[in-house]
Design a protein around this motif. Structure first.
Motif, short mmCIF file in Angstrom:
data_model
loop_
_atom_site.label_atom_id
_atom_site.label_comp_id
_atom_site.label_asym_id
_atom_site.label_seq_id
_atom_site.Cartn_x
_atom_site.Cartn_y
_atom_site.Cartn_z
N LEU A 215 13.04 6.36 5.23
CA LEU A 215 13.31 7.16 6.42
C LEU A 215 13.34 6.27 7.66
N ALA A 216 12.42 5.32 7.72
CA ALA A 216 12.41 4.40 8.86
C ALA A 216 13.68 3.57 8.91
N LEU A 217 14.17 3.15 7.74
CA LEU A 217 15.41 2.39 7.68
C LEU A 217 16.59 3.24 8.13
N PHE A 218 16.61 4.48 7.69
CA PHE A 218 17.69 5.40 8.09
C PHE A 218 17.66 5.62 9.60
N ASN A 219 16.47 5.78 10.17
CA ASN A 219 16.35 5.97 11.62
C ASN A 219 16.76 4.71 12.38
N LEU A 220 16.43 3.54 11.82
CA LEU A 220 16.83 2.28 12.43
C LEU A 220 18.35 2.19 12.56
N GLY B 205 13.37 -1.97 5.40
CA GLY B 205 13.45 -1.58 4.00
C GLY B 205 12.08 -1.74 3.36
N ASP B 206 12.02 -2.51 2.27
CA ASP B 206 10.76 -2.71 1.57
C ASP B 206 10.01 -3.94 2.06
N ARG B 207 10.59 -4.69 2.97
CA ARG B 207 10.02 -5.97 3.37
C ARG B 207 9.35 -5.88 4.73
N LEU B 208 8.12 -6.38 4.81
CA LEU B 208 7.39 -6.45 6.06
C LEU B 208 7.79 -7.74 6.77
N ILE B 209 8.34 -7.62 7.97
CA ILE B 209 8.86 -8.77 8.70
C ILE B 209 7.76 -9.36 9.58
N LEU B 210 7.43 -10.62 9.32
CA LEU B 210 6.34 -11.30 10.01
C LEU B 210 6.81 -12.64 10.54
N HIS C 84 0.85 -1.19 0.00
CA HIS C 84 0.00 0.00 0.00
C HIS C 84 0.89 1.24 0.00
N ASP C 85 1.11 1.81 -1.18
CA ASP C 85 2.06 2.90 -1.32
C ASP C 85 1.58 4.22 -0.73
N LYS C 86 0.27 4.36 -0.55
CA LYS C 86 -0.23 5.62 0.01
C LYS C 86 -0.08 5.65 1.54
N LEU C 87 -0.32 4.54 2.17
CA LEU C 87 -0.13 4.48 3.62
C LEU C 87 1.34 4.33 3.98
N PHE C 88 2.06 3.54 3.19
CA PHE C 88 3.47 3.25 3.47
C PHE C 88 4.29 3.51 2.21
N SER C 89 4.65 4.77 2.03
CA SER C 89 5.36 5.18 0.82
C SER C 89 6.81 4.74 0.86
N GLU C 90 7.45 4.79 -0.29
CA GLU C 90 8.87 4.44 -0.39
C GLU C 90 9.72 5.38 0.46
#
Length: 427
Positions: free
Chosen positions: A110-115, A252-257, A99-105
């Motif tokens: 940015l989340a990866l950079f903060n991680l 990154g682009d992968r949702l970890i489940l 879902h690119d609108k809720l979770f954009s690239e």
């Protein structure tokens, strides 16, 4: 914190959840917690299929409240139905990931950079300790050659760290490709290790590579985990099923489940009482004894048996007393047999009878049991702790094959009698 429960018989599955939510903030270097009692944790996942969803743990994903993707998915699938319940979580998490609108690239990057930025303190502390220091500030006076050697030792330690089975080397490679240049360009002015001494800037590329590996390998330890419970029926299911996932967010682009073993009901299955998050009082109800007290009892029994063996040998004046190792073996064997008897009594006197009764309960009584157990957990929290992290109105839903998803108790933030248009829109 929260308290939730799923009770599943051959007839239906009942879901119940409290409404407490905890918001953590920082003020003057101190952590502050605020507690609210209006959170929605129980949802109808499909308008046309008997499927419900509960969340516990983190209330959001990548800063987005879970309620948004859940309701967006419900609208997207419309009247579509899947043959098996297990397909619903699969499709739901696919929907979330793409879902690119809720979770954009940009948001994911940015989340990866903060991680990775958050791991910088841990890597600097590791380097400081390899130089014999206690804190990052201790690196200020260390010469370049000592810092270089400490970084090498930190690199070796990170290489030896195991990579969790949910992750892979591609995650490290992708994170490196996405963040290496940007973080290397900023490290000289952001990372305390390099602010202290510009001569160390030559170590930045190595530092960043080690940093990315450390951040990825420790991702699950610091991720905001959300438990996702999906229960109900697929189109071809005649008995209910229960699917539970741990969602750790995007790497990154992968949702970890992580998917836990499914609970599937059939004509011969025992009933299921499955609590989630805060479970102490529900476990006490199921077992007939508080789990923490049971573990304490087993531990104290082991110590008493060990002490008794030594005292008996001393009193008898044995010519050839047992070695401590042999005494330990005998005590462990007897203690294991003792614990097995306890477990068997718990199953025979509490777990199995309760399971048999649940299969015979009418649906209103199943719903009442689920609500009462959450209320019991909330009462325990209220009288023993100041936080009330399990509290608020309790939402309860019954899901059956032919009646579908039926609300038994549901809170609203508005007065229903003043908002008839809301219910007309829902119809």
């Amino acid at each position: 914190m929260t308290a939730e429960i799923a009770i599943m018989s051959r007839t239906a599955v009942v879901l119940a959840a409290d409404s407490a939510t905890t918001v953590t903030s920082w003020k003057d270097g101190q952590q502050e917690r605020r507690y609210f009692k209006g959170a929605n944790k129980l949802f109808e996942l499909s308008r046309s299929s008997p499927v419900g969803l509960m969340i516990y743990g983190s209330a959001g994903l990548q800063g987005v409240p879970w309620e948004l993707p859940i309701k967006a998915f419900r609208e997207t699938i419309g009247r579509d139905q899947y043959d098996r319940l297990e397909t619903y979580p699969e499709r739901f998490f696919e929907f979330v990931q793409h879902h690119d609108k809720l979770f954009s690239e940009e948001t994911k990057n940015l989340a990866l950079f903060n991680l990775i930025g958050a791991a910088a303190w841990r890597l600097q502390l590791m380097i400081a300790r390899y130089t014999g220091g206690e804190d990052i500030a201790d690196l200020a006076e260390k010469p370049l050659n000592e810092v270089d050697e400490a970084l090498s030792r930190a690199e070796a330690e990170i290489e030896e760290m195991p990579l969790h089975e949910l992750l892979n080397e591609a995650d490290i490679a992708n994170a490196t490709a996405k963040t290496m240049d940007a973080f290397a360009a900023e490290a000289g002015g952001l990372v305390h290790l390099f602010i202290q001494d510009q001569a160390r800037h030559a170590l930045i590329p190595r530092f960043v590579l080690a940093l990315v590996k450390l951040a990825v390998k420790q991702f699950l330890e610091y991720a905001d985990r959300t438990g996702v419970v999906i229960a109900g029926y697929g189109k071809e299911d005649f008995f209910p099923a229960l699917e539970v996932y741990d969602c750790y967010g995007f790497l990154g682009d992968r949702l970890i489940l992580s998917r836990k073993p499914a609970r599937l009901m059939d004509a011969s299955s025992p009933a299921v009482i499955q609590p989630f998050a805060t479970t102490q009082m529900i476990d006490t109800f199921r077992m007939g004894v508080a789990p923490d007290m049971f573990e304490n009892m087993l531990g104290s029994t082991f110590q008493a048996m060990n002490s008794l063996g030594a005292k008996v040998m001393a009193e008898c004046g044995a010519q050839s007393p047992l070695t401590q190792e042999r005494l330990q073996e005998l005590v462990e064997s007897s203690h294991s047999e003792h614990a097995d008897v306890w477990y068997q009594q718990i199953r025979n006197q509490h777990v199995f009878p309760l399971s048999n009764i649940i299969h015979s309960l009418p649906l209103p009584d199943m719903a009442g049991l689920a609500k009462s157990l959450i209320e019991l957990e909330s009462l325990k929290e209220r009288v023993t702790r100041p936080s009330e992290s399990v509290s608020g109105p309790i939402d309860v839903a019954v899901i059956s094959k032919h009646d579908g998803f039926v609300w038994i108790d549901r809170k609203h933030y508005f007065r229903p009698e003043l908002n008839p248009r809301f219910f007309k829109r829902a119809e």
